[in-house]
Design an enzyme around this catalytic site. Structure first.
Site: not given
Ligand code: NAP
Ligand code: GCO
Length: 281
Positions: A162, A175
């Site tokens: 990501s 996250y």
């Protein structure tokens, strides 16, 4: 040794044809969380390059819809209901795939979740849940397939990372911690198993229009764009959100022999976000 490798490769391509080999013919690919979104597009791309596809998700409804969507594209995907955090279920799924399709050659660790909660309001249980799915599960999955890859003489592992493998922002502490960890797990798998002809790389999508990011793109009551939507378009040199289809070519590259000497790398597919300081005022 080097001359021997060069001779073998040249013999396999006598006329210098297909010097770049993106074919996945005869390969078995397992894409986790590929009922829809980025995982579905990656599975579709790998199937297009010739791979047989296995995928999993948790919900029966998502599974039914996904099987219909794969069939509509002419892809014979085999679906398994399996939560990637559950070691026994993962082992059983990998064993079933070996029996039904063959040993997994390509693993794409795509399944993932996000919780957007300011850190001071987040419970440790919520933090752990994100880390469990986004970081511990790729470890569980990789551990389940690596022995088969070693026995077969090699394999490919692609971890879906990501922007948050590199950057932070408000509300995504768990996250970012998980995806940053996944980047390092990627490098460690490459370090530990590269000698077995296993390449483990990361694919780092930018901001991609999928159900996961739908709340960030919701229209406002007055019909205007969500402020975060406008922020991302301004922050991306390509001046748009990415699509799951943008992941297809990079995924095939990382799954194929074309990337056999690429290991421990994170390939960011972000329209240039990480290269850009942002629009000047
Ligand atoms: P998505 O639209 O929310 O799809 C997630 C998929 O994972 C679904 O198929 C879901 O199906 C499955 N899944 C979730 N938890 C699971 C679990 N514990 N076990 C098995 N399957 C599970 O997500 P996406 O946007 O396509 O993202 C896919 C991956 O790319 C994620 O790792 C995400 O973090 C990463 N990523 C996304 C973006 C983005 O902008 N969209 C950017 C960078 C990275 P079930 O709910 O049925 O299990
Ligand atoms: C967020 C987003 C991101 C993206 C993606 C960026 O809330 O900031 O959901 O985390 O999904 O992972 O690459």
């Amino acid at each position: 040794m080097l001359q021997e490798i060069c001779r073998t490769r040249a013999a396999a391509r006598p006329n210098g044809e297909n010097m770049v080999d993106f074919s996945l013919k005869g390969k078995v690919a397992l894409v986790t969380g590929a009922a829809y979104g980025i995982g579905f597009a990656i599975a579709e791309a790998l199937a297009g390059a010739g791979a047989r596809i296995a995928f999993n998700c948790r919900s029966q409804r998502h599974m039914d819809e996904a099987l219909a969507a794969y069939a509509a594209k002419g892809i014979e995907a085999r679906g398994y209901i399996c939560d990637v955090t559950q070691e026994k279920a993962v082992a059983a799924m990998v064993a079933s795939i070996a029996e039904e399709l063959g040993t997994v050659d390509i693993l794409v660790n795509n399944a993932g979740i996000i919780k957007r909660i300011p850190m001071l309001e987040m419970s440790a249980a919520e933090f752990r849940e994100v880390v469990d799915i986004d970081l511990t599960a790729p470890f569980i999955m990789a551990r389940a397939v690596i022995p088969g890859m070693i026995a077969k003489g090699g394999g490919k592992i692609i971890n879906v990372c990501s922007m948050m493998s590199e950057l932070g922002r408000e509300t995504v502490s768990a996250y970012a911690a998980a995806k940053g960890g996944l980047k390092m797990l990627t490098r460690n798998i490459a370090s530990e198993y590269g000698r077995y002809n296993i390449q483990c790389n990361g694919l780092g999508p930018g901001y991609i229009a999928t159900p996961q990011t739908a709340p960030l793109r919701e229209r406002q009551a007055d019909g205007s764009r969500h402020p975060f939507d406008a922020f991302i378009v301004a922050k991306t040199p390509a001046e748009r959100w990415g699509t799951p289809e943008d992941m297809m070519g990079p995924a095939v590259f990382l799954a194929s022999a074309a990337s056999d000497f690429v290991n421990g790398h994170i390939l960011y597919v972000d329209g240039g976000i990480l290269a850009y300081i942002g629009k000047q005022p």
